[in-house]
Design an enzyme around this catalytic site. Structure first.
Site, PDB file in Angstrom:
ATOM      1  CG  HIS A 198      13.143   4.210   1.893  1.00 26.90           C
ATOM      2  ND1 HIS A 198      11.930   4.850   1.836  1.00 26.90           N
ATOM      3  CD2 HIS A 198      12.885   2.936   2.250  1.00 26.90           C
ATOM      4  CE1 HIS A 198      10.992   4.004   2.171  1.00 26.90           C
ATOM      5  NE2 HIS A 198      11.539   2.833   2.432  1.00 26.90           N
ATOM      6  CD  GLU A 440       1.932  -0.257   1.532  1.00 23.78           C
ATOM      7  OE1 GLU A 440       2.910   0.160   0.892  1.00 23.78           O
ATOM      8  OE2 GLU A 440       1.608   0.202   2.643  1.00 23.78           O
ATOM      9  CG  ASP A 464       6.022  -1.881   0.608  1.00 23.56           C
ATOM     10  OD1 ASP A 464       7.054  -2.539   0.785  1.00 23.56           O
ATOM     11  OD2 ASP A 464       5.800  -0.801   1.185  1.00 23.56           O
ATOM     12  NE  ARG A 474      10.427  -0.410  -0.937  1.00 22.42           N
ATOM     13  CZ  ARG A 474       9.504   0.479  -0.546  1.00 22.42           C
ATOM     14  NH1 ARG A 474       8.365   0.045  -0.008  1.00 22.42           N
ATOM     15  NH2 ARG A 474       9.693   1.750  -0.693  1.00 22.42           N
TER      16      ARG A 474
HETATM   17  C1  PEP Z   1       4.703   1.916  -1.783  1.00 25.88           C
HETATM   18  O1  PEP Z   1       4.953   0.924  -1.111  1.00 25.88           O
HETATM   19  O2  PEP Z   1       4.517   1.898  -3.015  1.00 25.88           O
HETATM   20  C2  PEP Z   1       4.651   3.248  -1.154  1.00 25.88           C
HETATM   21  C3  PEP Z   1       4.234   4.311  -1.803  1.00 25.88           C
HETATM   22  O3  PEP Z   1       5.085   3.344   0.138  1.00 25.88           O
HETATM   23  P1  PEP Z   1       6.631   3.345   0.583  1.00 25.88           P
HETATM   24  O4  PEP Z   1       7.483   3.448  -0.638  1.00 25.88           O
HETATM   25  O5  PEP Z   1       6.784   4.492   1.512  1.00 25.88           O
HETATM   26  O6  PEP Z   1       6.734   2.019   1.287  1.00 25.88           O
HETATM   27 MG    MG Z   2       4.857   0.971   1.052  1.00 26.75          MG
END
Ligand code: PEP
Ligand code: MG
Length: 582
Positions: A198, A440, A464, A474
């Site tokens: 994030h 995902e 994900d 991640r």
């Molecule tokens: C992902 O997992 O690629 C996605 C777009 O969702 P987030 O990054 O919010 O988990």
């Molecule tokens: Mg995601």
């Protein structure tokens, strides 16, 4: 006097590209409580210690009141947990060590509390007795309570970060970033948070460089140190000398010139050289992002992460609050579509007021739609709010972390119930509101054709998907080498999903961070993707890459990539392609 440490170079990894320079502003944290870390003058030491004593008194009082309340509502033994914490707040060793840290290290009391609590936690976590190890959470909780009391004492709930600072922290969780204005920050430097974390998403959407993976970085840099953050190669220069500064001034000027050049592409359509239109939408997480999306002429909002609105509040927003919020976003982007994703918490995303069940592995536990289905009231109010917005704007609803058909059906059932309620109340909505699934989780990818019978569209969440296909967290930089978007297995899964969605006649968009990297654009086109959703700041570069590609060449590239067996070979193929195109 601000202490300035010596010149040094810290190496981490780039999680958002770009170059920036400025003064460091260091944050320390216990769990999610983030506090500023700064040096204090000798004359301030006594006042700092007095603030600590007052905060301890306040924390103790709060805990004793909690003890009474919990004992009355739940039971005496549950109340005793808080009685024990009230005693722990007065612990002599805690007091001595915090005071010593303030006096000897000359740091503010918040930073001293974080340091001592983290030390206690580390000691407890090392013991073999599992019962004692569990106490680490209690110690953190005590730390949080003292920090909260200190925050109240000087109104610290908003962090006043000086304009142009470079933020240095162990990790930047959404709850912390909600407490300052990101527009004041020039770059981020953290210990934790991988390229798809994030912190990285935040930095990229704000278009600021970020470097992560520098161990214990809050203790290696001091507030006020001059930094150059090289988000291209993942290096941070602390108090660099004149020659390094000059080098970087030049590079900064070059990069901003390049960006300015790209602005010219603003009004050009997103279409390949051989004439295929590829809609380019924006990812958003707050209403102001829709402003940036309009600025960059996005074709809509392809992914609106609704978590942010929940994470900056201290309780769940009501249906009416949500309605007002999403309506403003939908209005701004109207008549273009907006895809709002249902609340995706759990895993690495937490809400302070929504305690999640303890999980050995949070990413594999209750998160996204799993958690919502366990809390149908939360799901229902969000769906009602979104349905009401759909009466006037083209809204789509996206389900996060779908694993199979069961979650889709269960969500549809709550959606139908919400529609029936709204009809009975005489409130308008779009009865054909499109419902989509995030792809995902590998099981959902495998079942694309099955899911296609029950959803209207798909969104490929590679952040994900990569983590789950490759079993590499991640957020964990220590397995960063295993987290490879170009891994042949990932590419094959993407191709499989694209083929299945096309055969079933269901639109597929890609919204993970891979979509925003122009180095991947041609390959993704070749794998079959025809709609991209990226951070607003990435739109122009991705558009440039789309406009430079032909579908024929993209397909040749994808076929060649799919024939390879290792990430290194795929990366090499892309590099050769890049050089050939120059
Ligand atoms: C992902 O997992 O690629 C996605 C777009 O969702 P987030 O990054 O919010 O988990
Ligand atoms: Mg995601």
């Amino acid at each position: 006097m601000m202490m300035v440490s010596q010149s040094s170079i810290l190496r981490g990894m780039s999680i958002s590209s770009g170059i920036a320079h400025g003064a460091a502003y260091v944050l320390s944290s216990v769990d999610q409580m983030v506090v500023p870390r700064r040096s204090v003058e000798a004359s301030e030491v006594d006042a700092e210690i007095e603030r600590f004593n007052v905060a301890i008194g306040a924390a103790e009082k709060e805990l004793l009141a909690l003890k009474e309340d919990v004992a009355r509502r739940i039971g005496a033994s549950e109340g005793d947990i808080f009685a024990a914490q009230a005693l722990a707040v007065r612990d002599r060793r805690l007091h001595e060590q915090v005071v010593t840290a303030v006096q000897h290290s000359r740091i503010n009391v918040e930073a001293a509390v974080v340091e001592v609590i983290e030390k206690f936690v580390r000691t407890v976590e090392q013991v073999s007795d599992p019962y004692l190890r569990e106490r680490a959470a209690d110690i953190r909780d005590i730390g949080r309570r003292i920090l909260a009391a200190l925050a109240k004492d000087d109104g610290l709930s908003v962090l006043e970060i000086p304009e142009g600072s470079i933020l240095v922290a162990e990790e930047l969780l959404p709850s912390a970033t909600a407490r300052f204005e990101l527009s004041r920050v020039r770059a981020l430097v953290t210990d934790r948070g991988g390229r798809f974390s994030h912190t990285s998403i935040l930095a990229r959407s704000a278009r600021i460089p970020a470097v992560s993976g520098i161990r214990e970085v809050p203790f290696k840099i001091e507030t006020g140190d001059q930094l150059i953050v090289d988000g291209v190669s993942g290096v941070v220069y602390v108090n660099p000398d004149e020659s390094v500064r000059r080098e970087y001034e030049r590079l900064e000027a070059e990069l901003s010139g390049y960006r300015a050049g790209l602005q010219k592409g603003l009004d050009l359509p997103s279409v390949t050289l051989d004439g295929t239109a590829v809609p380019l939408l924006a990812n958003a997480s707050k209403v102001s992002d829709t402003e940036a999306a309009c600025l960059y002429r996005a074709d809509g909002i392809g992914l609106y992460r609704t978590e942010f609105a929940f994470s900056i509040r201290s309780t769940f927003p009501t249906e009416e609050e949500q309605y007002q919020l999403w309506k403003r976003a939908a209005q701004r982007i109207h008549p273009r579509k907006i895809v709002l994703r249902l609340l995706d918490v759990g895993g690495d995303k937490q809400l302070p007021y929504f305690p999640l069940p303890q999980a050995r592995n949070p990413s594999l536990a209750q998160r996204g739609i799993r958690l919502l289905l366990k809390n149908p009231g939360v799901l229902r109010s969000q769906l009602r709010a979104l349905l009401r917005v759909s009466a006037e704007h083209p809204v789509s609803v996206l389900i996060p972390v779908v694993g199979g058909i069961e979650e889709v059906r269960a969500t549809r059932a709550v959606l139908s119930q919400a529609m029936a309620e709204l009809s009975a109340e005489g409130k308008a909505f779009d009865p054909r509101i499109p419902l989509g699934a995030m792809i995902e989780v590998p099981s959902a990818a495998v079942l694309t054709a099955v899911l296609a019978k029950e959803v209207d569209f798909f969104s490929l969440g590679t952040n994900d998907l990569v983590q789950y296909v490759l079993a590499a967290d991640r957020e964990d930089a220590s397995v960063g080498d295993y987290y490879q978007p170009l891994h042949p297995a990932v590419l094959r899964v993407i191709r499989f999903v694209a083929d299945a969605a096309r055969t079933a006649g269901r639109p597929l968009s890609i919204c993970g961070e891979m979509a925003g990297d122009p180095a991947y654009t041609e390959l993704l086109l070749g794998l079959g993707l025809r709609e991209f959703s990226v951070a607003p700041g990435e739109i122009l570069e991705v558009k440039n890459a789309i406009r430079a590609a032909t579908l024929a060449d993209a397909e040749t590239l994808a076929t060649a990539a799919l024939a390879l067996g290792s990430t290194a070979e795929v990366a090499e193929l892309l590099e050769r392609r890049r050089l050939a195109r120059r």
